[in-house]
Design a protein around this motif. Structure first.
Motif, mmCIF file in Angstrom:
data_model
loop_
_atom_site.group_PDB
_atom_site.id
_atom_site.type_symbol
_atom_site.label_atom_id
_atom_site.label_comp_id
_atom_site.label_asym_id
_atom_site.label_seq_id
_atom_site.Cartn_x
_atom_site.Cartn_y
_atom_site.Cartn_z
ATOM 1 N N ILE A 1 0.860 -1.101 -0.145
ATOM 2 C CA ILE A 1 0.061 -0.046 0.097
ATOM 3 C C ILE A 1 0.892 1.208 -0.009
ATOM 4 O O ILE A 1 0.668 2.261 -0.912
ATOM 5 C CB ILE A 1 -1.096 -0.066 1.294
ATOM 6 C CG1 ILE A 1 -2.023 -1.328 1.161
ATOM 7 C CG2 ILE A 1 -1.749 1.328 1.322
ATOM 8 C CD1 ILE A 1 -2.835 -1.424 2.284
ATOM 9 N N GLY A 2 1.901 1.214 0.785
ATOM 10 C CA GLY A 2 2.783 2.377 0.872
ATOM 11 C C GLY A 2 3.446 2.563 -0.375
ATOM 12 O O GLY A 2 3.794 3.672 -0.900
ATOM 13 N N TYR A 3 4.266 1.358 -0.844
ATOM 14 C CA TYR A 3 4.955 1.603 -2.194
ATOM 15 C C TYR A 3 3.813 1.978 -3.316
ATOM 16 O O TYR A 3 4.586 2.896 -4.058
ATOM 17 C CB TYR A 3 5.563 0.206 -2.623
ATOM 18 C CG TYR A 3 6.534 -0.217 -1.651
ATOM 19 C CD1 TYR A 3 7.891 0.491 -1.740
ATOM 20 C CD2 TYR A 3 6.400 -1.349 -0.925
ATOM 21 C CE1 TYR A 3 8.658 0.060 -1.110
ATOM 22 C CE2 TYR A 3 7.583 -1.671 -0.016
ATOM 23 C CZ TYR A 3 8.772 -0.989 -0.046
ATOM 24 O OH TYR A 3 9.996 -1.378 0.454
ATOM 25 N N LEU A 4 2.800 1.612 -3.399
ATOM 26 C CA LEU A 4 1.724 1.925 -4.278
ATOM 27 C C LEU A 4 1.491 3.578 -4.264
ATOM 28 O O LEU A 4 1.286 4.312 -5.141
ATOM 29 C CB LEU A 4 0.452 1.094 -4.276
ATOM 30 C CG LEU A 4 0.372 -0.021 -5.121
ATOM 31 C CD1 LEU A 4 -0.973 -0.680 -4.720
ATOM 32 C CD2 LEU A 4 0.415 0.226 -6.573
ATOM 33 N N GLY A 5 1.412 4.021 -3.046
ATOM 34 C CA GLY A 5 1.170 5.260 -2.823
ATOM 35 C C GLY A 5 2.344 6.364 -3.340
ATOM 36 O O GLY A 5 2.096 7.384 -3.940
ATOM 37 N N VAL A 6 3.459 5.946 -3.018
ATOM 38 C CA VAL A 6 4.729 6.417 -3.536
ATOM 39 C C VAL A 6 4.702 6.700 -4.968
ATOM 40 O O VAL A 6 4.824 7.774 -5.769
ATOM 41 C CB VAL A 6 5.936 5.987 -2.896
ATOM 42 C CG1 VAL A 6 7.114 6.597 -3.537
ATOM 43 C CG2 VAL A 6 6.030 5.999 -1.273
#
Length: 463
Positions: A94-99
């Protein structure tokens, strides 16, 4: 190397008002100035607004509140947040997708923001004052040429993109209180005042009644399954969710912030600003017999022409594009904060280097790809140039998947008591019934609607 020291003092916003302006600044963007009012007008007017607000309640707010929970609970960036919450490493996706999403959006959004900055500068200089003396046809050719130069120029669009990134970088480098908070608390009220003034002036024109009817007529016969899908997608994307921005901002929230109320205020205020933009635009459009469906072309090709024929038009034109530049800047700031927070907290990089690296990546890739005159500007992938490709991947793939994963994580993998305690500020807020309803919607309604949004976005579902 992780930066998870629990004793590290993390900067926060100074007040609930600061939180509201910052999150509203993230949600409000160039889409408010044109896309939302236009969709309202062609999809049933007031009936579409009603459907949109229902979709906000069922999709937008649940995901926004979930991001708020993750951000404030973890008090770190979107990648490390799941480590802090002791979740499986899988959820870091989720965090990687957000970045990735925030970077992809900034690649093309900073280019459009550069056009707006350029038009603000040109209006202030008085470059459009001679339009009033030109015949309609020649005036149309003039503004069309100006837009072509702005978009297709060899150096100008790249230079203005660089200026946008430089200004946003300065805001981020200044920090939460002196940068993000100060800018949003100053600019969001200015935006509101300017848009109200433009709307008041527009409502005095001959086409005001027709413009109002275009926006607010309650035509329920226009509400088809495809229109509902459009409202669903708009509710999700308009609140700047699924891309790590709300999660990052929430990590700076105060402990006493009422997060469910903040999400509701932002959603309603964002909608209100969009409608004010419609009141500022469409009376002018109908007064001068313009095409309300011309989209981006209206903003850059016809607005200078229209304002040139109104008393004090150049002043209003400068105000209009300054308003648009505010919206672009505050939205860009929230996106920029996502990769910077990851670099500084996950890699222990100094903020200055993190800001320079983030800005450098955006400028380098942007200059190479998103402009028609770029080295790779004419290359197409799946019939899309890089500008449209970045838009498609971020909006149609990354954001819906990110939102869906957020809803599933908070709805099914966060302990019910932990969720309710955090959202109620450890029981200080009396909203037990609301939070139970929120969790019910998050678990059983929001994921289904997000799956529908995703399938529709990639063309696998057509109603």
């Amino acid at each position: 190397m992780s930066n998870l020291n629990p004793n590290t003092k993390r900067e926060t916003f100074s007040s609930g008002l600061a939180v509201f302006f910052a999150t509203l600044g993230s949600a409000v963007g160039l889409g408010n100035i044109w896309k939302f009012p236009y969709l309202v007008g062609i999809n049933g007017g007031g009936a579409f607004i009603l459907v949109y607000l229902i979709c906000v309640a069922l999709v937008g707010m649940p995901v926004a509140i979930s991001e708020f929970y993750i951000g404030r609970r973890a008090r770190t960036n979107p990648i490390q947040a799941f480590e802090k919450l002791k979740a499986s490493s899988f959820w870091k996706i989720i965090g990687y997708l957000g970045v990735l999403t925030s970077l992809f959006v900034m690649l093309f959004y900073s280019s459009v923001a550069g056009w707006v900055y350029l038009y603000t500068f040109k209006a202030i200089k008085g470059d459009f004052t001679n339009i009033a003396s030109l015949p309609i046809k020649e005036a149309g050719i003039f503004v069309s040429n100006e837009f072509n130069i702005a978009v297709n120029g060899t150096l100008s669009p790249m230079l203005w993109q660089l200026i946008v990134i430089a200004i946003v970088s300065i805001i981020i480098f200044a920090g939460v209180k002196k940068g993000i908070e100060k800018v949003t608390k100053t600019l969001m009220p200015v935006l509101l005042v300017l848009i109200i003034l433009c709307a008041i002036r527009a409502l005095t024109l001959e086409g005001a009644k027709e413009g109002i009817n275009f926006l607010f007529s309650m035509d329920f016969s226009a509400i088809t399954p495809s229109v509902i899908l459009s409202a669903l997608g708009l509710a999700f994307f308009k609140l700047s969710i699924g891309m790590g921005t709300m999660m990052t901002y929430a990590s700076y929230f105060t402990d006493d912030n009422n997060m469910p109320v903040t999400s509701a205020r932002v959603a309603l205020s964002d909608t209100g600003i969009s409608m004010l933009a419609g009141l500022a635009i469409f009376p002018v459009v109908f007064t001068f017999g313009l095409e309300p469906g011309s989209g981006r072309g209206l903003l850059f090709n016809t607005i200078p022409l229209v304002f040139s024929k109104i008393p004090f038009g150049n002043v209003l034109l400068a105000a209009f594009f300054f308003l648009a530049s505010i919206a672009a800047t505050t939205a860009m700031t929230s996106m920029f904060a996502v990769p910077v927070s990851v670099l500084t907290e996950s890699l222990n990089m100094k903020k200055g280097k993190a800001v320079l690296l983030t800005g450098g990546v955006i400028i380098f890739i942007g200059i190479l790809t998103v402009h028609p005159s770029s080295l790779l500007g004419n290359i197409t992938i799946l019939s899309l140039n890089f500008f449209d490709l970045f838009d498609y991947i971020s909006s149609n793939i990354f954001m819906p998947i990110g939102g869906l994963l957020i809803a599933i994580f908070v709805g099914y993998f966060v302990a019910k008591d932990d969720l309710i305690n955090e959202l109620s500020n450890q029981g200080k807020l009396n909203m037990a019934i609301y939070l139970k309803l929120f969790r019910l919607i998050l678990r059983y309604v929001t994921p289904i609607l997000l799956i529908i949004i995703f399938l529709n976005s990639v063309g696998l579902l057509k109603l």
